[in-house]
Design a protein around this motif. Structure first.
Motif, PDB file in Angstrom:
ATOM      1  N   GLU A  39       0.830  -1.213   0.000  1.00  0.00           N
ATOM      2  CA  GLU A  39       0.000   0.000   0.000  1.00  0.00           C
ATOM      3  C   GLU A  39       0.861   1.257   0.000  1.00  0.00           C
ATOM      4  OE1 GLU A  39      -0.372  -2.538   2.238  1.00  0.00           O
ATOM      5  OE2 GLU A  39      -2.154  -3.435   1.310  1.00  0.00           O
ATOM      6  N   LYS A  40       1.934   1.230   0.773  1.00  0.00           N
ATOM      7  CA  LYS A  40       2.829   2.388   0.849  1.00  0.00           C
ATOM      8  C   LYS A  40       3.590   2.562  -0.472  1.00  0.00           C
ATOM      9  CE  LYS A  40       4.451   5.321   3.935  1.00  0.00           C
ATOM     10  NZ  LYS A  40       3.600   6.293   4.575  1.00  0.00           N
ATOM     11  N   LEU A  45       4.425   5.364  -5.743  1.00  0.00           N
ATOM     12  CA  LEU A  45       4.545   5.204  -7.199  1.00  0.00           C
ATOM     13  C   LEU A  45       3.305   5.644  -7.957  1.00  0.00           C
ATOM     14  CD1 LEU A  45       6.389   1.777  -7.405  1.00  0.00           C
ATOM     15  CD2 LEU A  45       7.356   4.076  -7.481  1.00  0.00           C
ATOM     16  N   LYS A  46       2.242   5.966  -7.208  1.00  0.00           N
ATOM     17  CA  LYS A  46       0.980   6.418  -7.801  1.00  0.00           C
ATOM     18  C   LYS A  46       0.387   5.360  -8.742  1.00  0.00           C
ATOM     19  CE  LYS A  46       1.950  11.374  -7.417  1.00  0.00           C
ATOM     20  NZ  LYS A  46       2.707  11.274  -6.256  1.00  0.00           N
ATOM     21  N   VAL A  47       0.373   4.129  -8.235  1.00  0.00           N
ATOM     22  CA  VAL A  47      -0.286   3.010  -8.907  1.00  0.00           C
ATOM     23  C   VAL A  47      -1.168   2.328  -7.867  1.00  0.00           C
ATOM     24  CG1 VAL A  47       1.582   2.670 -10.582  1.00  0.00           C
ATOM     25  CG2 VAL A  47       1.603   1.384  -8.445  1.00  0.00           C
ATOM     26  N   SER A  48      -1.950   1.355  -8.299  1.00  0.00           N
ATOM     27  CA  SER A  48      -2.838   0.689  -7.351  1.00  0.00           C
ATOM     28  C   SER A  48      -2.059  -0.300  -6.479  1.00  0.00           C
ATOM     29  CB  SER A  48      -3.955  -0.053  -8.095  1.00  0.00           C
ATOM     30  OG  SER A  48      -3.454  -1.200  -8.741  1.00  0.00           O
ATOM     31  N   MET A  51      -1.936  -3.696  -8.062  1.00  0.00           N
ATOM     32  CA  MET A  51      -0.896  -3.864  -9.073  1.00  0.00           C
ATOM     33  C   MET A  51       0.440  -4.175  -8.407  1.00  0.00           C
ATOM     34  SD  MET A  51       0.424  -1.217 -12.021  1.00  0.00           S
ATOM     35  CE  MET A  51      -1.044  -1.379 -13.006  1.00  0.00           C
ATOM     36  N   VAL A  52       0.771  -3.440  -7.373  1.00  0.00           N
ATOM     37  CA  VAL A  52       2.030  -3.673  -6.658  1.00  0.00           C
ATOM     38  C   VAL A  52       2.034  -5.073  -6.052  1.00  0.00           C
ATOM     39  CG1 VAL A  52       3.447  -2.964  -4.682  1.00  0.00           C
ATOM     40  CG2 VAL A  52       2.454  -1.234  -6.203  1.00  0.00           C
ATOM     41  N   GLN A  53       0.925  -5.459  -5.431  1.00  0.00           N
ATOM     42  CA  GLN A  53       0.864  -6.784  -4.820  1.00  0.00           C
ATOM     43  C   GLN A  53       1.007  -7.871  -5.874  1.00  0.00           C
ATOM     44  OE1 GLN A  53       0.724  -7.323  -1.336  1.00  0.00           O
ATOM     45  NE2 GLN A  53       1.474  -9.258  -2.176  1.00  0.00           N
ATOM     46  N   ASN A  54       0.430  -7.651  -7.049  1.00  0.00           N
ATOM     47  CA  ASN A  54       0.562  -8.603  -8.145  1.00  0.00           C
ATOM     48  C   ASN A  54       2.028  -8.744  -8.567  1.00  0.00           C
ATOM     49  OD1 ASN A  54      -0.451 -10.381 -10.178  1.00  0.00           O
ATOM     50  ND2 ASN A  54      -0.181  -8.739 -11.666  1.00  0.00           N
ATOM     51  N   TRP A  55       2.742  -7.631  -8.687  1.00  0.00           N
ATOM     52  CA  TRP A  55       4.162  -7.669  -9.033  1.00  0.00           C
ATOM     53  C   TRP A  55       4.953  -8.454  -7.987  1.00  0.00           C
ATOM     54  CZ3 TRP A  55       4.569  -1.721 -10.086  1.00  0.00           C
ATOM     55  CH2 TRP A  55       4.029  -1.431 -11.340  1.00  0.00           C
ATOM     56  N   ILE A  56       4.649  -8.202  -6.719  1.00  0.00           N
ATOM     57  CA  ILE A  56       5.343  -8.895  -5.638  1.00  0.00           C
ATOM     58  C   ILE A  56       5.058 -10.391  -5.709  1.00  0.00           C
ATOM     59  CG2 ILE A  56       5.467  -9.179  -3.123  1.00  0.00           C
ATOM     60  CD1 ILE A  56       4.869  -6.090  -2.971  1.00  0.00           C
ATOM     61  N   ASP A  57       3.787 -10.736  -5.878  1.00  0.00           N
ATOM     62  CA  ASP A  57       3.407 -12.147  -5.965  1.00  0.00           C
ATOM     63  C   ASP A  57       4.079 -12.829  -7.150  1.00  0.00           C
ATOM     64  OD1 ASP A  57       1.812 -11.722  -3.749  1.00  0.00           O
ATOM     65  OD2 ASP A  57      -0.065 -11.623  -4.895  1.00  0.00           O
TER      66      ASP A  57
END
Length: 64
Positions: A39-40, A45-48, A51-57
């Motif tokens: 979330e942080k 990065l001004k994205v959802s 989306m970030v969690q998907n990249w991490i996963d």
């Protein structure tokens, strides 16, 4: 859509998906590796956050 508008649109799409997104993903993964929450990272990065969690996963599934 005019020919010149289509060209500008195609150039912008290429720039966004081939340059901006990969850079944001790389930055997000680096921040996550340092322990920052999705979330942080998304906020900076001004994205959802999704989306970030998907990249991490995705990156975790490649490592395993």
């Amino acid at each position: 859509m005019s020919s010149s508008s289509w060209k500008i649109s195609a150039i912008w799409e290429f720039y966004f998906y081939e340059i901006v997104v990969p850079q944001a993903k790389e930055t997000a993964l680096s921040m996550a590796a340092d322990g920052m929450k999705a979330e942080k990272i998304a906020h900076y990065l001004k994205v959802s956050a999704a989306m970030v969690q998907n990249w991490i996963d995705e990156s975790m599934s490649v490592v395993q």
